[in-house]
Scaffold this motif. Structure first.
Motif, PDB file in Angstrom:
ATOM      1  N   UNK A  86       0.828  -1.206   0.000  1.00  0.00           N
ATOM      2  CA  UNK A  86       0.000   0.000   0.000  1.00  0.00           C
ATOM      3  C   UNK A  86       0.863   1.257   0.000  1.00  0.00           C
ATOM      4  N   UNK A  87       0.551   2.183  -0.905  1.00  0.00           N
ATOM      5  CA  UNK A  87       1.183   3.505  -0.925  1.00  0.00           C
ATOM      6  C   UNK A  87       0.089   4.520  -1.259  1.00  0.00           C
ATOM      7  N   UNK A  88       0.449   5.778  -1.275  1.00  0.00           N
ATOM      8  CA  UNK A  88      -0.525   6.828  -1.575  1.00  0.00           C
ATOM      9  C   UNK A  88       0.130   7.922  -2.404  1.00  0.00           C
ATOM     10  N   UNK A  89      -0.704   8.687  -3.092  1.00  0.00           N
ATOM     11  CA  UNK A  89      -0.222   9.830  -3.867  1.00  0.00           C
ATOM     12  C   UNK A  89      -0.228  11.094  -3.024  1.00  0.00           C
ATOM     13  N   UNK A  90      -0.699  10.994  -1.766  1.00  0.00           N
ATOM     14  CA  UNK A  90      -0.865  12.152  -0.897  1.00  0.00           C
ATOM     15  C   UNK A  90       0.178  12.162   0.216  1.00  0.00           C
ATOM     16  N   UNK A  91       0.952  13.232   0.292  1.00  0.00           N
ATOM     17  CA  UNK A  91       1.928  13.383   1.372  1.00  0.00           C
ATOM     18  C   UNK A  91       1.209  13.429   2.722  1.00  0.00           C
ATOM     19  N   UNK A  92       0.123  14.171   2.777  1.00  0.00           N
ATOM     20  CA  UNK A  92      -0.605  14.349   4.036  1.00  0.00           C
ATOM     21  C   UNK A  92      -1.202  13.034   4.533  1.00  0.00           C
TER      22      UNK A  92
END
Length: 291
Positions: free
Chosen positions: A152-158
């Protein structure tokens, strides 16, 4: 280009020139191994982190940056940061053969149950789900039904920084991974040995969690379909630490002091089953699986 299952493995990003942060001298040319060995570049606030990641994206222009937040920096036997999919994690080392066989068997059973539940609920995307194993894995991984070969990863830093803060540890970590340019719902790169799945494009519109979390999944290309194929890889090749561009550390207690950049609450990151029908379905799959 012909791709055989035994001939392609994930490319180490350090084989190309990357820019990263280590000390107070600013952004500099780096090797992936140095990023993984280091303690993590310390940042004091969300704004400082976002500013430095903006510089990373400008300088590492051949890569799209995705993010992962954790409450601890897990290391392999060589003391390098390790970002392994749940299916390949095991105590202080790699899971034994019996454990892996059991995990792959559970994954295959979960896939069958998931398809049946999708059909019963008449959710959009059933035909795609039947055709593409990586999509089934993505939903099972993201909703924590069972272990899978995906990360799992995300495109959002926050979002990533908020996840890292949930553990309530004194020091949290945010990892910056470089991947090829994204194209559509699933990006498959034979050169990089990677698949990247954009969850919002493969889950039905009623699924809330993937949209809130701006979720992506990383997987090997070709897919790691079972223990026989795994024998063609060294353990270090199944570690997404090989894609690390930068590693940041911060103290959650002071990191979110600026009211303009608040932490995303756990209740927002994990919408309830009442508000997320796919979460409700996933809980049903997990129950039938015996989890």
């Amino acid at each position: 280009m012909t791709v055989e299952n035994s001939g392609v493995s994930m490319e180490t990003i350090g084989s190309q020139k990357i820019w990263s942060f280590f000390d107070r001298r600013g952004c500099q040319v780096a090797k992936n191994s140095a990023v993984r060995e280091g303690p993590g570049h310390r940042v004091g606030s969300y704004l400082e982190l976002a500013t430095k990641i903006a510089e990373l994206q400008f300088l590492n222009r051949d890569h799209v940056l995705l993010f992962r937040g954790q409450g601890a920096d897990y290391r392999n036997i060589k003391r390098n940061s390790s970002l392994k999919p749940t299916l390949f994690r095991g105590g202080r080392g790699n899971p034994d053969q019996a454990t892996l066989v059991g995990r792959f068997d559970a994954l295959q059973r979960a896939e069958r149950i998931l398809i049946a539940e999708y059909a019963r609920e008449k959710l959009l995307g059933l035909e795609r789900l039947k055709r593409h194993r990586i999509l089934r894995w993505s939903i099972l991984q993201h909703y924590e039904v069972c272990t899978t070969p995906l990360l799992d990863v995300t495109h959002s830093i926050r979002i990533a920084a908020s996840f890292a803060s949930l553990a309530e540890t004194g020091t949290a970590f945010l990892y910056v991974l470089g991947v090829p340019n994204l194209s559509g719902a699933i990006t498959a790169s034979a050169e990089a040995g990677l698949q990247i799945v954009r969850l919002s494009s493969v889950c039905p519109p009623s699924a809330v969690r993937p949209h809130i979390q701006e979720g992506y999944l990383l997987g090997e290309y070709p897919e790691m379909s079972g223990t026989e194929q795994k024998e063609n890889y060294f353990p270090y090749e199944m570690d997404f630490g090989r894609r690390l561009v930068a590693k940041f550390s911060f103290a959650p207690a002071s990191f979110w002091k600026n009211d303009n950049f608040p932490q995303v609450a756990k209740s927002a990151l994990y919408p309830s089953e009442r508000s997320d029908p796919l979460f409700r379905l996933a809980l049903g799959v997990k129950k039938q699986l015996g989890g």
